[in-house]
Design a protein around this motif. Structure first.
Motif, PDB file in Angstrom:
ATOM      1  N   ALA A 165       0.772  -1.303   0.213  1.00  0.00           N
ATOM      2  CA  ALA A 165       0.159  -0.126  -0.077  1.00  0.00           C
ATOM      3  C   ALA A 165       1.025   1.318   0.074  1.00  0.00           C
ATOM      4  O   ALA A 165       1.792   1.274   0.783  1.00  0.00           O
ATOM      5  N   ARG A 166       0.418   2.036  -0.850  1.00  0.00           N
ATOM      6  CA  ARG A 166       1.296   3.378  -0.915  1.00  0.00           C
ATOM      7  C   ARG A 166       1.217   4.275   0.041  1.00  0.00           C
ATOM      8  O   ARG A 166       0.291   4.218   1.035  1.00  0.00           O
ATOM      9  N   ALA A 167       2.355   5.126   0.392  1.00  0.00           N
ATOM     10  CA  ALA A 167       2.478   6.111   1.407  1.00  0.00           C
ATOM     11  C   ALA A 167       1.288   7.201   1.489  1.00  0.00           C
ATOM     12  O   ALA A 167       0.857   7.685   0.243  1.00  0.00           O
ATOM     13  N   ARG A 168       0.758   7.568   2.424  1.00  0.00           N
ATOM     14  CA  ARG A 168      -0.442   8.374   2.446  1.00  0.00           C
ATOM     15  C   ARG A 168      -1.490   8.179   1.397  1.00  0.00           C
ATOM     16  O   ARG A 168      -1.945   9.250   0.903  1.00  0.00           O
ATOM     17  N   GLU A 169      -1.893   6.934   1.110  1.00  0.00           N
ATOM     18  CA  GLU A 169      -2.871   6.670   0.145  1.00  0.00           C
ATOM     19  C   GLU A 169      -3.684   5.564   0.704  1.00  0.00           C
ATOM     20  O   GLU A 169      -3.408   4.800   1.832  1.00  0.00           O
ATOM     21  N   VAL A 170      -5.079   5.543   0.013  1.00  0.00           N
ATOM     22  CA  VAL A 170      -6.003   4.420   0.387  1.00  0.00           C
ATOM     23  C   VAL A 170      -5.878   3.620  -1.030  1.00  0.00           C
ATOM     24  O   VAL A 170      -6.468   4.151  -2.055  1.00  0.00           O
ATOM     25  N   ASP A 171      -5.436   2.407  -0.765  1.00  0.00           N
ATOM     26  CA  ASP A 171      -5.195   1.372  -1.835  1.00  0.00           C
ATOM     27  C   ASP A 171      -6.327   0.403  -1.961  1.00  0.00           C
ATOM     28  O   ASP A 171      -6.788  -0.255  -0.726  1.00  0.00           O
ATOM     29  N   ARG A 172      -6.930  -0.082  -3.003  1.00  0.00           N
ATOM     30  CA  ARG A 172      -7.802  -1.226  -2.904  1.00  0.00           C
ATOM     31  C   ARG A 172      -7.429  -2.462  -3.871  1.00  0.00           C
ATOM     32  O   ARG A 172      -7.043  -2.010  -4.767  1.00  0.00           O
ATOM     33  N   PHE A 173      -7.903  -3.521  -3.225  1.00  0.00           N
ATOM     34  CA  PHE A 173      -7.544  -4.706  -3.762  1.00  0.00           C
ATOM     35  C   PHE A 173      -8.769  -5.446  -3.974  1.00  0.00           C
ATOM     36  O   PHE A 173      -9.569  -5.633  -2.912  1.00  0.00           O
ATOM     37  N   ASN A 174      -9.001  -6.123  -5.091  1.00  0.00           N
ATOM     38  CA  ASN A 174     -10.060  -7.161  -5.527  1.00  0.00           C
ATOM     39  C   ASN A 174      -9.777  -8.406  -4.817  1.00  0.00           C
ATOM     40  O   ASN A 174      -8.899  -9.144  -4.696  1.00  0.00           O
ATOM     41  N   ILE A 175     -10.923  -9.306  -3.870  1.00  0.00           N
ATOM     42  CA  ILE A 175     -10.877 -10.582  -3.556  1.00  0.00           C
ATOM     43  C   ILE A 175     -12.012 -11.218  -3.921  1.00  0.00           C
ATOM     44  O   ILE A 175     -13.176 -10.657  -3.904  1.00  0.00           O
ATOM     45  N   SER A 176     -11.855 -12.422  -4.158  1.00  0.00           N
ATOM     46  CA  SER A 176     -13.067 -13.579  -4.335  1.00  0.00           C
ATOM     47  C   SER A 176     -13.099 -14.387  -3.223  1.00  0.00           C
ATOM     48  O   SER A 176     -12.250 -14.877  -2.774  1.00  0.00           O
ATOM     49  N   MET A 177     -14.585 -14.511  -2.606  1.00  0.00           N
ATOM     50  CA  MET A 177     -14.668 -15.282  -1.472  1.00  0.00           C
ATOM     51  C   MET A 177     -15.886 -16.091  -1.992  1.00  0.00           C
ATOM     52  O   MET A 177     -16.614 -15.783  -2.387  1.00  0.00           O
ATOM     53  N   ASP A 178     -15.640 -17.362  -1.544  1.00  0.00           N
ATOM     54  CA  ASP A 178     -16.625 -18.271  -1.718  1.00  0.00           C
ATOM     55  C   ASP A 178     -17.315 -18.900  -0.333  1.00  0.00           C
ATOM     56  O   ASP A 178     -16.448 -18.906   0.771  1.00  0.00           O
TER      57      ASP A 178
END
Length: 222
Positions: free
Chosen positions: A142-155
């Protein structure tokens, strides 16, 4: 008359001490020496004050830098959105079960002045302390001073023991199932090649899954 006899004798002029003799006499004067000592003492005192103020300002700047920049905080992790891509369920006694596939958006709020590199982990879905599914969180940063988003798949797949759970069967009949999601991330915060600190962050979320509309409501993370 003799011309030479009429000339008046010249009066000898006053003899003044030479400049170096005057300076020496002035230096030997006790009052002058006392005045010089006072002047030197005042000059030396001012120099000491300036050096002291410079050291204080430098220490204050270093303290502010260490508090504002080098301080490491725990990144915050939460689920920002969940969409249901597949859902099936049975709510007929004595069988109570449901299966679902979820597409989840995971957000990491890194408020530090350095990036947060985290290891691979797993997010789980549970119902009433029963783990019924989850998904893989790939290692990333995750970058500094940022809000990073990541995709996750859940079953999600209900286990056999839930069929006899009265709360679970009641919620299936009502059309709304309350779920929990949990995840732990271990990583390191690196700031300017000076700080390299291990930080662990934990995510806890609650949500309500509406079976008929296939939508997730009341998503709250803390």
């Amino acid at each position: 008359m003799d011309i030479e006899s009429d000339k008046l004798p010249l009066t000898p002029g006053k003899i003044h001490p030479r400049s170096n003799e005057e300076a020496f006499a002035k230096m030997m004067n006790p009052k002058y020496r006392l005045s010089r000592r006072r002047q030197q003492g005042t000059s030396g005192g001012k120099c000491f004050v300036y050096v002291f103020l410079f050291i204080v300002l430098l220490a204050a700047a270093a303290l502010i830098f260490s508090i504002a920049v080098l301080r490491v905080e725990r990144p915050h992790v939460k689920l920002t959105s969940i969409s249901v891509s597949r859902l099936s369920y049975i709510a007929a006694s004595p069988v109570y079960t449901f299966n679902a596939s979820l597409s989840v958006l995971l957000a990491i709020d890194n408020n530090n002045f350095g990036r947060y590199r985290f290891e691979e982990s797993r997010a789980t879905i549970s119902y009433d302390n029963w783990t019924i599914g989850g998904g893989r969180i790939f290692g990333d940063r995750a970058r500094a001073r940022e809000v990073d988003r990541f995709n996750i798949s859940m079953d999600v797949k209900s286990v056999d023991g839930l069929s006899s759970n009265q709360n679970f069967s009641s919620e299936l009949n009502s059309g709304t199932v309350n779920l929990n999601s949990y995840a732990e991330l271990n990583g390191r915060v690196r700031i300017m090649k000076i700080v390299n600190k291990l930080k662990k962050t934990v995510m806890n979320c609650t949500m309500s899954l509406h079976l008929q509309t296939r939508q997730v409501h009341n998503l709250i993370c803390f």
